[in-house]
Design a protein around this motif. Structure first.
Motif, PDB file in Angstrom:
ATOM      1  N   ASN A  64      37.657  38.284  38.634  1.00 26.10           N
ATOM      2  CA  ASN A  64      38.064  38.937  39.867  1.00 26.10           C
ATOM      3  C   ASN A  64      38.899  40.179  39.536  1.00 26.10           C
ATOM      4  OD1 ASN A  64      38.488  39.370  42.610  1.00 26.10           O
ATOM      5  ND2 ASN A  64      40.202  37.932  42.727  1.00 26.10           N
TER       6      ASN A  64
ATOM      7  N   VAL B 143      36.899  33.404  38.908  1.00 32.31           N
ATOM      8  CA  VAL B 143      36.628  32.727  40.174  1.00 32.31           C
ATOM      9  C   VAL B 143      35.285  32.022  40.084  1.00 32.31           C
ATOM     10  CG1 VAL B 143      36.097  33.068  42.630  1.00 32.31           C
ATOM     11  CG2 VAL B 143      37.998  34.311  41.577  1.00 32.31           C
TER      12      VAL B 143
ATOM     13  N   ASN C  35      36.347  26.423  42.606  1.00 35.91           N
ATOM     14  CA  ASN C  35      37.740  26.685  42.962  1.00 35.91           C
ATOM     15  C   ASN C  35      38.029  26.367  44.429  1.00 35.91           C
ATOM     16  OD1 ASN C  35      37.790  29.699  40.934  1.00 35.91           O
ATOM     17  ND2 ASN C  35      38.352  27.622  40.352  1.00 35.91           N
TER      18      ASN C  35
ATOM     19  N   PRO D 182      37.834  37.794  47.160  1.00 30.50           N
ATOM     20  CA  PRO D 182      37.587  38.164  45.761  1.00 30.50           C
ATOM     21  C   PRO D 182      36.554  39.274  45.669  1.00 30.50           C
ATOM     22  CG  PRO D 182      37.448  35.782  46.060  1.00 30.50           C
ATOM     23  CD  PRO D 182      37.486  36.386  47.431  1.00 30.50           C
TER      24      PRO D 182
END
Length: 201
Positions: free
Chosen positions: A36, A42, A46, A117
């Motif tokens: 990210n 990421v 998550n 993100p």
């Protein structure tokens, strides 16, 4: 000589197909991990509380992608709290387009105050995995017992220039259908935008 040209044609055909194949509606998506703009990795894992994901392949420079930046942010603002966060991924090769570099992505994210993100896919691994072809190109996923399933692929809406009085918000409608316990009435549309800038060689 004929064999030489035949082999060359087959290689070109295979290369083109390798760029365009990818997930279809109903497929289960393999998880991935990308960096990210904050420097952290990421992955879908998550998001343990997510009901699904709005995956958007987008970039810094494409005029169409730029026109949709605020709408992508608005999708995240509207739906992240409802279990459908936006995950934006830049698929472009920064060597081909220097303005697509990770540093430029960081600057754009800061300038636009992205709440979602913005991931860097420098080797097109995830881009090819999904089969994205344009910026922007959306893949809406729902989390199921089987895994993250593709429910919709295509455009965010049918108003790329922001002037369509009969605007249809495809992603929003698809999420509404899923939230109502039904499959999206429209599961695929044509993505409108710029071609992805692939690595050469």
């Amino acid at each position: 000589m004929k064999n030489f040209f035949l082999i060359g044609f087959m290689l070109i055909t295979c290369y083109a197909f390798a760029q365009t194949e990818g997930y279809k509606v109903g497929d289960v998506v393999k998880d991935f991990s990308l960096k990210n703009v904050d420097g952290k990795s990421v992955s879908l894992a998550n998001y343990s509380n997510a009901k699904g994901f709005i995956i958007v392949f987008t970039c810094n420079t494409c005029p169409v992608a730029k026109a949709y930046q605020d709408r992508v942010s608005a999708l995240n603002s509207s739906y992240a709290s409802k279990g459908f966060p936006v995950i934006a991924i830049n698929p472009n090769d920064a060597d081909a387009v220097p303005e697509e570099s990770f540093e430029k992505m960081q600057a754009l994210s800061k300038t636009k105050n992205f709440g979602h993100p913005y991931l860097f896919d420098p080797n097109h691994i995830v881009t090819k995995q999904f089969g994205a072809l344009k910026t922007p190109h959306v893949f809406l996923l729902s989390k199921t017992d089987k895994g993250n399933v593709v429910e919709y692929i295509g455009a965010i809406d049918n108003d790329s220039e922001g002037e369509n009085p009969e605007k249809i918000s495809y992603v929003q409608n698809a999420i509404s259908d899923l939230s109502a316990g039904i499959k999206p009435t429209v599961s695929s549309t044509k993505a409108v935008g710029c071609s992805i800038k692939w690595k050469k060689g």
